[in-house]
Write a protein that holds these residues in place. Structure first.
Motif, short mmCIF file in Angstrom:
data_model
loop_
_atom_site.label_atom_id
_atom_site.label_comp_id
_atom_site.label_asym_id
_atom_site.label_seq_id
_atom_site.Cartn_x
_atom_site.Cartn_y
_atom_site.Cartn_z
N TYR B 86 0.83 -1.20 0.00
CA TYR B 86 0.00 0.00 0.00
C TYR B 86 0.87 1.25 0.00
O TYR B 86 0.55 2.25 -0.65
N GLY B 87 1.97 1.19 0.73
CA GLY B 87 2.88 2.33 0.76
C GLY B 87 3.50 2.59 -0.60
O GLY B 87 3.63 3.75 -1.01
N SER B 88 3.84 1.54 -1.32
CA SER B 88 4.40 1.71 -2.66
C SER B 88 3.36 2.31 -3.59
O SER B 88 3.69 3.17 -4.43
N ASP B 89 2.12 1.88 -3.46
CA ASP B 89 1.06 2.47 -4.27
C ASP B 89 0.96 3.96 -4.01
O ASP B 89 0.76 4.76 -4.93
N TYR B 90 1.09 4.33 -2.75
CA TYR B 90 1.04 5.75 -2.42
C TYR B 90 2.19 6.51 -3.08
O TYR B 90 1.98 7.53 -3.72
N LEU B 91 3.40 6.00 -2.92
CA LEU B 91 4.56 6.68 -3.50
C LEU B 91 4.39 6.89 -5.00
O LEU B 91 4.70 7.94 -5.54
N ASP B 92 3.91 5.85 -5.68
CA ASP B 92 3.77 5.94 -7.13
C ASP B 92 2.65 6.88 -7.54
O ASP B 92 2.61 7.35 -8.68
N SER B 93 1.74 7.16 -6.63
CA SER B 93 0.57 7.95 -7.01
C SER B 93 0.80 9.44 -6.83
O SER B 93 -0.01 10.25 -7.28
N VAL B 94 1.89 9.79 -6.18
CA VAL B 94 2.17 11.21 -5.97
C VAL B 94 3.32 11.61 -6.89
O VAL B 94 4.46 11.15 -6.74
N ARG B 101 12.03 10.12 -5.85
CA ARG B 101 12.68 8.80 -5.64
C ARG B 101 13.84 8.62 -6.59
O ARG B 101 14.91 8.14 -6.21
#
Lengths: 261, 261
Positions: B86-94, B101
């Motif tokens: 879920y955290g990776s999904d967040y990073l990719d969505s912003v 990154r």
DNA sequence: GACCGACGTCCGATATTTCGGACAAACGGT
DNA sequence: ACCGTTTGTCCGAAATATCGGACGTCGGTC
């Protein structure tokens, strides 16, 4: 519309429609992860089988906790920063993953191609770490998305320790069918595995994507069992010399990651 | 014992002791994040003010969902893989974070020192991304941990747009006191800010840690406001030439990250 | 300008989840 | 071997969180 053929799934209701908030929240988060896109609250409610009023209530709570974020001004929500913090804590707490991050970042940077660290989750293949290379043609992350084992190079290493019978029982038969409908012969798969074991790496081309080659090397535990892989995802027309360099790089990294040696 | 002076905090009870499962889960996750270590269930229950039986029930649910993991064979739990997904999904969505990154990974690799991407959360400073350098002397992540603004180099850039009065109102007075008890004079802080604005970077030495120097450059929105920083964390005895190279690197990266230009 | 659908909020009832406490098992120190 | 402490499970009671449905708004369409 964001509808792009994502598999929708109702939450499995039991006797009555009533469920605990926490179970609703789990379904909500899984749904967002599957869709991998900001989603409107009413849609989440419908697709997870949650009453609308309940979903609004929960989303408000989660937004306040920064687990979710309202996006775009329209009424869509997606994961919030708290998930990143908790996810980072997880990564740092697992020894192998922490080391793998260093390796993956290093080889992605030096080679300039997308590098990944992968493992099994049940009978599926899973990308745990993904570091985009300089060309970065793959945009959205595949992290945490389950994929049939036969669709991947790494898969051929990860079931390394099984014999033909065990594999037949372990991998669902449907998983041998590629997204485009072609079917991977079992013999072929077994032969790939054999070759991989002697060569210490796998190469596959045009498996799930016609123009992509995957190179993978095994991370092994002290007993020699493949517990993870480290791999490159490159265009299929990459020169053989370049690929040889990558294979050597992968083998060295995989060796460094293999615990207890 | 893992007790290392972590601030414990009771969940704020209202009239009765009864609370929703989801609120207890939020308290649980925040507690784990604060401690940043696998923790025994009974301890979590005590420290969050949750009844023991309730906590066992919730933990079981969360372990099943892979939000948590049982660790070490003893009865401790910590974050599970789902949080990473879920955290990776967040990073990719912003957008900004996704670009950051790449920059952070690149400069950490080429320079070989720890690089970070930081921002504000309320009136506190926050590390969002952290890429350890080759020396990697800092082991546990600081990601998602709030720190007083005056304790950091980046903080001097992030409040860039405020005048002396606004800053006095914005930053809690206590935050000017360093961990070792020394107090940062307000004038000094304002002078640091002024110099930073003209020079386009900040350098601080021996602020929270006696032997550490921080170098930071501002990421600015089209209006010129500092919305984030990118920085290096290096030993205080790093040569001036090396630091100059890092400053140039940071400025270039920060420039690339500044949106709308 | 009237109609329609979607959005977000609010409210009362009741099915259910939380909670406290009791209990057995495992542990560990003396 | 004894005993105090901690762990994990179980159960009934009741406080309350979830749910269904109603309501007011908003925006687009005919």
């Amino acid at each position: 519309m964001t509808g792009d053929g994502v598999a929708e799934k109702q939450v499995t209701e039991k006797s009555t429609g009533r469920a605990r908030g926490i179970d609703r929240v789990i379904a909500l988060m899984e749904h967002l992860h599957d869709r991998r896109a900001p989603t409107r609250i009413a849609d989440i409610a419908r697709d997870t089988g949650t009453p609308r009023s309940t979903m609004y209530e929960l989303v408000n709570t989660l937004v306040e906790a920064r687990w979710l974020e309202l996006r775009d001004g329209d009424g869509t929500v997606y994961f919030g920063p708290a998930m990143h913090y908790y996810g980072s804590d997880y990564l740092d707490s697992v020894d192998l993953i922490r080391k793998a991050r260093v390796e993956v970042a290093h080889i992605a940077e030096t080679v300039g191609e997308t590098a990944q660290f992968c493992t099994l989750d049940g009978d599926k293949y899973l990308v745990v770490l993904n570091e985009p290379g300089r060309r970065m043609f793959r945009i959205s992350s595949e992290i945490g998305i389950k994929v049939p084992i036969p669709w991947t190079a790494s898969g051929r290493l990860l079931v390394d320790h099984m014999d033909a019978d065990e594999i037949r029982r372990f991998i669902p038969s449907d998983d041998f069918t590629l997204p485009d409908g072609r079917r991977i012969a079992e013999d072929e798969f077994l032969e790939d595995m054999r070759r991989a074991r002697t060569q210490g790496y796998v190469r596959t081309t045009a498996l799930v994507d016609r123009f992509t080659t995957c190179l993978a090397a095994p991370v092994r535990d002290p007993a020699g069992r493949c517990i993870a892989t480290i791999c490159f995802v490159v265009p299929a027309d990459t020169t053989e010399e370049a690929q040889q360099v990558m294979i050597d790089t992968l083998k060295a990294s995989a060796e460094r990651l293999s615990p207890g040696r």
